[in-house]
Write an enzyme that holds these catalytic residues in place. Sequence first.
Site, PDB file in Angstrom:
ATOM      1  N   HIS A 168       0.807  -1.227   0.000  1.00  0.00           N
ATOM      2  CA  HIS A 168       0.000   0.000   0.000  1.00  0.00           C
ATOM      3  C   HIS A 168       0.837   1.273   0.000  1.00  0.00           C
ATOM      4  O   HIS A 168       0.302   2.363  -0.095  1.00  0.00           O
ATOM      5  CB  HIS A 168      -0.974   0.022   1.180  1.00  0.00           C
TER       6      HIS A 168
HETATM    7  C1  UD1 Z   1      -2.408   5.328   5.850  1.00  0.00           C
HETATM    8  C2  UD1 Z   1      -1.100   5.828   6.446  1.00  0.00           C
HETATM    9  C3  UD1 Z   1      -0.048   4.743   6.349  1.00  0.00           C
HETATM   10  C4  UD1 Z   1      -0.549   3.451   6.945  1.00  0.00           C
HETATM   11  C5  UD1 Z   1      -1.857   3.067   6.283  1.00  0.00           C
HETATM   12  C6  UD1 Z   1      -2.450   1.805   6.846  1.00  0.00           C
HETATM   13  C7  UD1 Z   1      -0.636   8.240   6.206  1.00  0.00           C
HETATM   14  C8  UD1 Z   1       0.223   9.211   5.521  1.00  0.00           C
HETATM   15  N1  UD1 Z   1      -0.581   6.983   5.734  1.00  0.00           N
HETATM   16  O1  UD1 Z   1      -2.183   5.112   4.474  1.00  0.00           O
HETATM   17  O2  UD1 Z   1       1.114   5.157   7.038  1.00  0.00           O
HETATM   18  O3  UD1 Z   1       0.422   2.454   6.776  1.00  0.00           O
HETATM   19  O4  UD1 Z   1      -2.796   4.125   6.477  1.00  0.00           O
HETATM   20  O5  UD1 Z   1      -3.519   1.333   6.057  1.00  0.00           O
HETATM   21  O6  UD1 Z   1      -1.310   8.574   7.157  1.00  0.00           O
HETATM   22  N2  UD1 Z   1      -9.618   4.755   1.692  1.00  0.00           N
HETATM   23  C9  UD1 Z   1     -10.823   4.110   1.637  1.00  0.00           C
HETATM   24  N3  UD1 Z   1     -11.444   3.804   2.828  1.00  0.00           N
HETATM   25  C10 UD1 Z   1     -10.920   4.108   4.036  1.00  0.00           C
HETATM   26  C11 UD1 Z   1      -9.682   4.787   4.060  1.00  0.00           C
HETATM   27  C12 UD1 Z   1      -9.040   5.085   2.886  1.00  0.00           C
HETATM   28  O7  UD1 Z   1     -11.345   3.796   0.583  1.00  0.00           O
HETATM   29  O8  UD1 Z   1     -11.527   3.795   5.067  1.00  0.00           O
HETATM   30  C13 UD1 Z   1      -8.936   5.074   0.407  1.00  0.00           C
HETATM   31  C14 UD1 Z   1      -9.211   6.473  -0.074  1.00  0.00           C
HETATM   32  O9  UD1 Z   1      -9.263   6.450  -1.456  1.00  0.00           O
HETATM   33  C15 UD1 Z   1      -7.960   7.223   0.379  1.00  0.00           C
HETATM   34  C16 UD1 Z   1      -6.892   6.166   0.238  1.00  0.00           C
HETATM   35  O10 UD1 Z   1      -7.534   4.939   0.593  1.00  0.00           O
HETATM   36  O11 UD1 Z   1      -7.718   8.358  -0.404  1.00  0.00           O
HETATM   37  C17 UD1 Z   1      -5.702   6.391   1.108  1.00  0.00           C
HETATM   38  O12 UD1 Z   1      -6.087   6.514   2.490  1.00  0.00           O
HETATM   39  P1  UD1 Z   1      -5.171   7.356   3.504  1.00  0.00           P
HETATM   40  O13 UD1 Z   1      -5.697   7.285   4.870  1.00  0.00           O
HETATM   41  O14 UD1 Z   1      -4.945   8.721   2.928  1.00  0.00           O
HETATM   42  O15 UD1 Z   1      -3.773   6.647   3.442  1.00  0.00           O
HETATM   43  P2  UD1 Z   1      -3.394   5.092   3.468  1.00  0.00           P
HETATM   44  O16 UD1 Z   1      -2.831   4.718   2.164  1.00  0.00           O
HETATM   45  O17 UD1 Z   1      -4.509   4.257   4.009  1.00  0.00           O
END
Ligand code: UD1
Length: 389
Positions: free
Chosen positions: A206
């Site tokens: 990820h």
């Molecule tokens: C975040 C953390 C990362 C951690 C990871 C665990 C930061 C910078 N990154 O990354 O360090 O290892 O979480 O999973 O804080 N999304 C969904 N549903 C959700 C949440 C996210 O669909 O419930 C999708 C959205 O499109 C979002 C993308 O995932 O834009 C990324 O989510 P985000 O929380 O920004 O970062 P992660 O890649 O999950």
Amino acid sequence: MNIALIAGARPNFVKIAPLLKELRSRPAFRTTLIHTGQHYDDVMSGRFFRDLEIDPPDVNLSVGSGSHAEQTAEVMRRLEPLLAERRPGLVLVVGDVNSTVAAAITAVKLGIRVGHIEAGLRSFDRAMPEEINRILTDSIAHMHFVTEESGWQNLLREGVPLESIHLVGNLMIDALEAARPRWEASTIFEDLGLEPGRPFALLTLHRPSNVDDGRAFGRLMGAIDELSEILPILFPAHPRVFPRLATRRSARPAPARGETMPESGLVALEPLGYLDCIALMSRARFVLTDSGGIQEETTVLGVPCLTLRSGTERPVTVTSGTNTLVGSDPARIVEEALWTLISKPRPKSPPPLWDGRAAERIAQVLETAAAGRSEAAGAAAARGQREVR
Ligand code: UD1
């Protein structure tokens, strides 16, 4: 002592589970659990609360997704009035996600003390958003709880005062041990048609550097396709990876209920809950990952972990654990995985203090600090009274 505990994303939930339970069992503390809402889907959040038996959050800020700046700013904007009204004596933040740094900055600027759990880890790669979050959080926190010796050394080198650093062990391992009977009872093997003894590997990816750039993702998946000709590779895909994975012809869905897992191939799964994920990890022939937490969990489970990065902020998983850094070169990944399949597993020796008692140690440090502070406040008040008289 009034403590606000902040959690925003999947790995945070795992860490706060044992800590919240420990703090709530001690009369010295009153706790408020604040969920920032960085992760919000049931598979990314609600399911973790159920699997880890975490009390529902007292407050959910529901910030949701966005760019780094948007997400960080939104946590700060929504958290500030809450902290200003409740004025906890301490804000505890965990890990390295955007919610961690946002909450730390907000609290410190309100004059509220901050404790950072999992402090001091450094990848020395500032292109990782998490590295920036770690450095900033540590530089303003008042208390630093570290999981491994390297964290301690990094903080000292950065000028953090020795008396604020506490080597306490690893909450991820507390969570894993506390939930052991429940993940051992997981039905995921039957659900996926994985007969006992059937070899398989587990893959998680990820990190932006691995999945956001189509070329980098394609190169990694080329190696995975090659390995998946030998054994099934199960890939529970994070929501940010799903769209890319869906375009790959090699990925197939999980077998329908009652069917058997094929003997090879890349199998795309929905994100897994905590218990099913640990259960699969515990019986995998090897795990391929770019996650930090999984490097730690495989170390304690004694399962070979091939980390698809060139460095790690958790070096103890390499020196005392089962972790091998394989980078992103497809030939190296395939070679290391094949070597893992034919070689005997290395004997495991969990890192010092990774014994399931980190929460207890953190609570003890907080109790001692609270007693010291109230003693100091009492002495100051007495001094003040004498001066007035
Ligand atoms: C975040 C953390 C990362 C951690 C990871 C665990 C930061 C910078 N990154 O990354 O360090 O290892 O979480 O999973 O804080 N999304 C969904 N549903 C959700 C949440 C996210 O669909 O419930 C999708 C959205 O499109 C979002 C993308 O995932 O834009 C990324 O989510 P985000 O929380 O920004 O970062 P992660 O890649 O999950």
